[in-house]
Design an enzyme around this catalytic site. Structure first.
Site, short mmCIF file in Angstrom:
data_model
loop_
_atom_site.label_atom_id
_atom_site.label_comp_id
_atom_site.label_asym_id
_atom_site.label_seq_id
_atom_site.Cartn_x
_atom_site.Cartn_y
_atom_site.Cartn_z
N GLY A 8 0.94 -1.00 0.00
CA GLY A 8 0.02 -0.11 0.15
C GLY A 8 0.88 1.08 0.07
N CYS A 9 0.25 2.42 -0.43
CA CYS A 9 1.22 3.69 -0.37
C CYS A 9 1.45 4.13 0.76
CB CYS A 9 0.26 4.54 -1.24
SG CYS A 9 -1.37 4.88 -0.50
N PHE A 10 0.62 4.32 1.94
CA PHE A 10 0.84 4.66 3.18
C PHE A 10 1.98 3.81 3.51
CE2 PHE A 10 -3.24 7.23 3.37
CZ PHE A 10 -2.65 8.21 3.59
N VAL A 11 1.70 2.52 3.24
CA VAL A 11 2.61 1.34 4.09
C VAL A 11 3.96 1.75 3.59
CG1 VAL A 11 2.94 -0.94 4.42
CG2 VAL A 11 0.90 0.09 4.16
#
Length: 350
Positions: free
Chosen positions: A153-156
């Site tokens: 994921g992007c935030f991850v």
């Protein structure tokens, strides 16, 4: 004699992630996009919705039929909403295609966590176990030669790249981690909804999914591998009035007092040779504009001598390093190519 190019199909090619894949793969020396797929717009020219895509080889949108796609492609990127990839990925794998999934359907190894956080029924445990988690700079060795990759994921990506070396080294207390993250509106996708309406987001700044964001268990899953035990973090996301970019401002308590310069050196050693993670010199901190349109993650540090806490600043372009760029980086690792192929873009500035 020229080596034949790898043929790539993109499912979900009318979303922001799919369109970004098309843009980036146009510059890849070993890949041709031979099929762009949309269940809702099959048969239409992709340039009808995206006039800037007038010169790609696969100009007409195909249907999702695995038999048809397997005739046109060797690898398929799934840039689909959650709940869709879990149905399509096994079919494409059965048809002999390599699969790189950009959704969250196969990221969480504990399928009960997927049910809890995504509010969907999960994929089968067998399919989840088959998918290799592709955080390139950390778990890239596990990706090489595989046929089924789950893209982070992007935030991850922003948070884990910023935290993994310090957690692995035992320099910070994993239970003290607070992640304050901000994203541009493109992270919400191209679909229309009130939260991304211009009048709602312009000149506004708001938190959302407080303590409920589906990327929380994914962050914890990776950091648990670094810590060697379960980890729980506080993770709050905010929507800001810009198109692209994620900034994660992260706070953690140190196990022993160290300077910001010590953190700079630790991270430079950990990411040595990994072109897409750039560690800022001591006293410098990154901004989202400085990675815009690129596959870079820039990281900077500050240590509060008064409290002993370290602050880590991490920025990425959510559509590139947070999605399409890392997916292509994973493809490069799968194929045994230089991981920078097709991704050596200097950030767009200003």
């Amino acid at each position: 004699m020229n080596t034949p190019k790898l043929r790539a199909a993109i499912v979900g090619s009318t979303g922001y992630g799919g369109v970004e894949l098309i843009r980036l793969l146009a510059s890849h020396p070993y890949v041709d996009v031979t099929s762009v797929i949309s269940s809702s717009s099959a048969g239409s020219p992709i340039a009808e919705g995206f006039p800037h895509l007038t010169e790609i080889r696969a100009d007409k949108l195909d249907d999702v039929d695995p038999a048809l796609v397997s005739e046109k492609a060797d690898v398929v990127f799934l840039a689909t909403p959650h709940g869709v990839s879990m149905k399509l990925a096994p079919q494409y794998l059965e048809a002999g295609l390599k699969v790189i999934d950009l959704s969250g359907d196969f990221r969480l190894k504990n399928i009960e966590e997927y049910r809890q956080w995504y509010k969907h029924e999960p994929a089968s445990q067998a399919d989840v176990d088959r998918a290799v988690y592709g955080m390139c700079e950390i778990f890239g060795d596990e990706v090489e030669g595989q046929s089924f990759i789950s893209n982070p994921g992007c935030f991850v990506t922003s948070a884990v790249l910023a935290l993994y070396p310090a957690v692995k080294a035992g320099w910070i207390d994993p239970d003290s981690i607070i992640i304050d993250a901000k994203t541009g509106v493109s992270g919400a996708g191209r679909g229309l909804n009130l939260s991304s309406h211009f009048s709602e987001i312009n000149e506004n700044f708001k938190a959302y999914k407080i303590n409920k964001h589906q990327h929380t268990p994914e962050i914890e899953q990776s950091l648990a591998r670094a810590a060697g035990r379960p980890v729980a973090v506080t993770f709050t996301t905010h929507l800001v009035p810009m198109t692209r970019g994620i900034m994660s401002t992260i706070y953690a308590s140190q196990q022993e007092r160290r300077s910001a310069a010590d953190f700079v050196e630790l991270y430079r050693q950990f990411y040595e040779g990994r072109k897409f993670v750039r560690i800022r010199p001591n006293g410098q901190w990154p901004a989202t504009k400085e990675v815009w349109g690129s596959n870079y993650c820039d990281i900077g540090f500050n240590v509060d001598e008064r409290t002993g806490r370290v602050t880590v600043i991490s920025v990425i372009d959510n559509l590139v390093k947070g999605a399409a760029g890392q997916a292509i980086q994973n493809l490069n690792l799968v194929m045994g190519w230089d991981e920078t192929l097709g991704l050596q873009f200097t950030p767009v500035y200003p």
